[in-house]
Design a protein around this motif. Structure first.
Motif, mmCIF file in Angstrom:
data_model
loop_
_atom_site.group_PDB
_atom_site.id
_atom_site.type_symbol
_atom_site.label_atom_id
_atom_site.label_comp_id
_atom_site.label_asym_id
_atom_site.label_seq_id
_atom_site.Cartn_x
_atom_site.Cartn_y
_atom_site.Cartn_z
ATOM 1 N N ALA A 268 21.891 -4.037 -22.567
ATOM 2 C CA ALA A 268 21.638 -5.484 -22.620
ATOM 3 C C ALA A 268 20.263 -5.794 -23.221
ATOM 4 N N GLN A 269 19.356 -4.796 -23.246
ATOM 5 C CA GLN A 269 18.024 -5.020 -23.830
ATOM 6 C C GLN A 269 18.021 -4.876 -25.349
ATOM 7 N N SER A 270 19.145 -4.438 -25.920
ATOM 8 C CA SER A 270 19.178 -4.196 -27.368
ATOM 9 C C SER A 270 19.270 -5.497 -28.153
ATOM 10 N N PRO A 271 18.411 -5.658 -29.169
ATOM 11 C CA PRO A 271 18.508 -6.861 -30.007
ATOM 12 C C PRO A 271 19.795 -6.892 -30.836
ATOM 13 N N LEU A 272 20.496 -5.770 -30.896
ATOM 14 C CA LEU A 272 21.748 -5.732 -31.669
ATOM 15 C C LEU A 272 22.924 -6.300 -30.889
ATOM 16 N N VAL A 273 22.696 -6.535 -29.587
ATOM 17 C CA VAL A 273 23.824 -6.869 -28.712
ATOM 18 C C VAL A 273 23.775 -8.338 -28.313
ATOM 19 N N SER A 274 24.887 -9.048 -28.566
ATOM 20 C CA SER A 274 24.936 -10.461 -28.198
ATOM 21 C C SER A 274 25.478 -10.649 -26.787
ATOM 22 N N HIS B 49 23.697 -8.637 -15.694
ATOM 23 C CA HIS B 49 23.458 -8.386 -17.128
ATOM 24 C C HIS B 49 24.720 -8.430 -17.961
ATOM 25 N N ALA B 50 25.879 -8.512 -17.329
ATOM 26 C CA ALA B 50 27.133 -8.380 -18.076
ATOM 27 C C ALA B 50 28.200 -9.261 -17.456
ATOM 28 N N GLU B 51 29.180 -9.602 -18.281
ATOM 29 C CA GLU B 51 30.344 -10.318 -17.751
ATOM 30 C C GLU B 51 31.324 -9.279 -17.213
#
Ligand code: AMP
Ligand code: GLY
Length: 426
Positions: free
Chosen positions: A20-26, A40-42
């Motif tokens: 979840a900290q990755s800038p690549l991940v929406s 941090h996640a659905e």
């Protein structure tokens, strides 16, 4: 990009937290996840065994990468299914996951490709296995061939104990079909270390070494568990030792698997005994370790997502991982009675205080929500984790977190990390 993580324990909480900290991940999804992961996640209400439904879900929301946590779906072919359906996925296919799913298969690979490990013999006949241990004597190690949730190993101190283990695995089928074949091994002595390495089928990129604590009580007493705590780095594995392990264990395994037509992509986990004769493999696992992941990922400064993608694309060449200078420790808080029988549904308090006042990161391993209250839902309940400038600081911070958390019957080891101090290296 949208990422789906499959699993619902402390390892998956750490993976989701890092991804979840990755800038690549929406957006991150997790199936089935847990209440800690929900921060941090659905959460997706599908279990890890519902492979086709997980693939349907991934296609329906446009998941760009799926990361598989536990071994069971890997050995059942979740990666094969996802790939057939055109989905990008991190983890080995079933044929490669056999390195964990069959200890006899793993030993065969090690002996064929010259990977250092304990001498062994395999049996599918109990009388022959018993005759062998009577002749070989104790101490000796008896292992169920198949997956047994980390419980299929007996390090027998007497031949009678070894015979009893063979009887219960092969005749009484306590692990079902997993015990219809056994591997009997020479007993190794030394400290253990876990090496998790990314592999793209040809290359390997090892992560920082760590050490698990399997026995339930302080001083390594009592029965084995899934792991009562961990720390990283493991001072017993120096940089030059890690190079040696890469050269003698990781690369020969990955190259051997490629030659066997079972290319290994994902995390290769080598459980090692650091013996007087050098590092020897105790076991290979086909996934991130639990609780090792909870201490390795908080130290990883690099974005994990390009590494995960490179493993599935075969493009690890030239990649490197940047590590934080300090140390990380996780203490498992377990339910009263674990690893035996225990109750569930007991109220948990103090996580907020542990995070806010003690600076801990609390990964959830076995929790659920009952209405609005958080309650226990497994043997290993929480992984109270802390990063510090060195191992003593990380130990102190993790236990400060533990001190703020309460649930009735909770127990934990009070000596997590002490072996690193005894090694005399801080
Ligand atoms: P495993 O389930 O394969 O991780 O094994 C559980 C534990 O049993 C390991 O972490 C070791 O502590 C111990 N063990 C397994 N194999 C051996 C061996 N050949 N010699 C000594 N200890 C072993
Ligand atoms: N920590 C041991 C395992 O993940 O198998």
């Amino acid at each position: 990009m949208k990422v789906l993580v499959v699993g619902g324990g402390g390892r998956e909480h750490a993976l989701v937290w890092k991804i979840a900290q990755s800038p690549l991940v929406s957006r991150v999804y997790c199936a089935p996840g847990n209440p800690g992961i929900a921060a941090h996640a659905e959460l997706v209400p599908l279990s890890v065994g519902e492979i086709e439904s997980l693939a349907d879900f991934a296609l329906s929301v446009g998941i760009g990468l799926t990361v598989i946590g536990p071994e069971d779906p890997l050995s059942k072919g979740i990666v094969d299914t996802f790939q057939t359906r055109g989905l990008k996925v991190f983890g080995p296919r079933a044929a490669a996951a056999e390195l964990e799913a069959s200890k006899a298969f793993a030993k065969g690979i090690m002996s064929k490709y010259g990977i250092p490990t304990a001498a062994y013999a395999e049996f599918d006949n109990p009388a022959e296995a018993i005759a062998y241990v009577r002749k070989a004597g104790a101490p000796i190690v008896v292992k169920a061939d198949g997956l047994a949730a980390g419980k299929g190993v007996t390090v027998a101190q007497s031949t009678d104990e070894a015979v009893a283990a063979i009887e219960s695995m092969m005749r009484h089928k306590v692990f079902g079909e997993a015990g219809s074949k056994v591997v009997i091994e020479e007993c190794l002595f030394g400290q253990e270390a876990s090496i998790l390495a990314f592999s793209d089928g040809e290359r390997v990129l090892p992560m920082a070494p760590s050490q698990d604590h399997k026995p339930v009580f302080d001083g390594d007493a009592g029965p084995n568990t899934g792991g009562m705590g961990a720390y990283s780095p493991a001072p017993i594995v120096s940089d030059s030792m890690l190079d040696e392990i890469t050269r003698t264990v990781l690369l020969p395994c990955v190259h051997g698997m490629a030659k066997e037509g079972r290319p290994y992509r994902g995390v290769l986990y080598a459980g090692l005994m650091m013996t007087a004769q050098g590092p020897k493999v105790i076991e290979f696992n086909c996934r991130f370790g639990d609780p090792e992941t909870q201490v390795v990922l908080p130290r990883m400064k690099s974005d994990i997502v390009p590494l995960l993608q490179a493993c599935s694309d075969g493009s690890l060449e030239g990649m490197a991982i940047e590590w934080g200078a300090g140390a990380c420790v996780t203490v498992v808080m377990a339910s009263g009675g674990y690893p035996g029988t225990y109750s569930k549904g007991i109220a948990i308090e103090g996580i907020l205080e542990a995070e806010r006042d003690a600076g801990a990161i609390v990964f959830h391993a076995g929790t659920k929500l009952e209405g609005t209250s958080l309650v226990t839902n497994g043997g290993r309940v929480l992984n109270v984790t802390a990063v510090g400038e060195d191992i003593p600081h990380a130990i102190a911070a993790a236990y400060e977190g533990v001190a703020r958390i309460h649930f009735d019957g909770a127990h934990y080891r009070t000596d997590i990390g002490r072996k690193a101090l005894n090694a005399g290296i801080r």
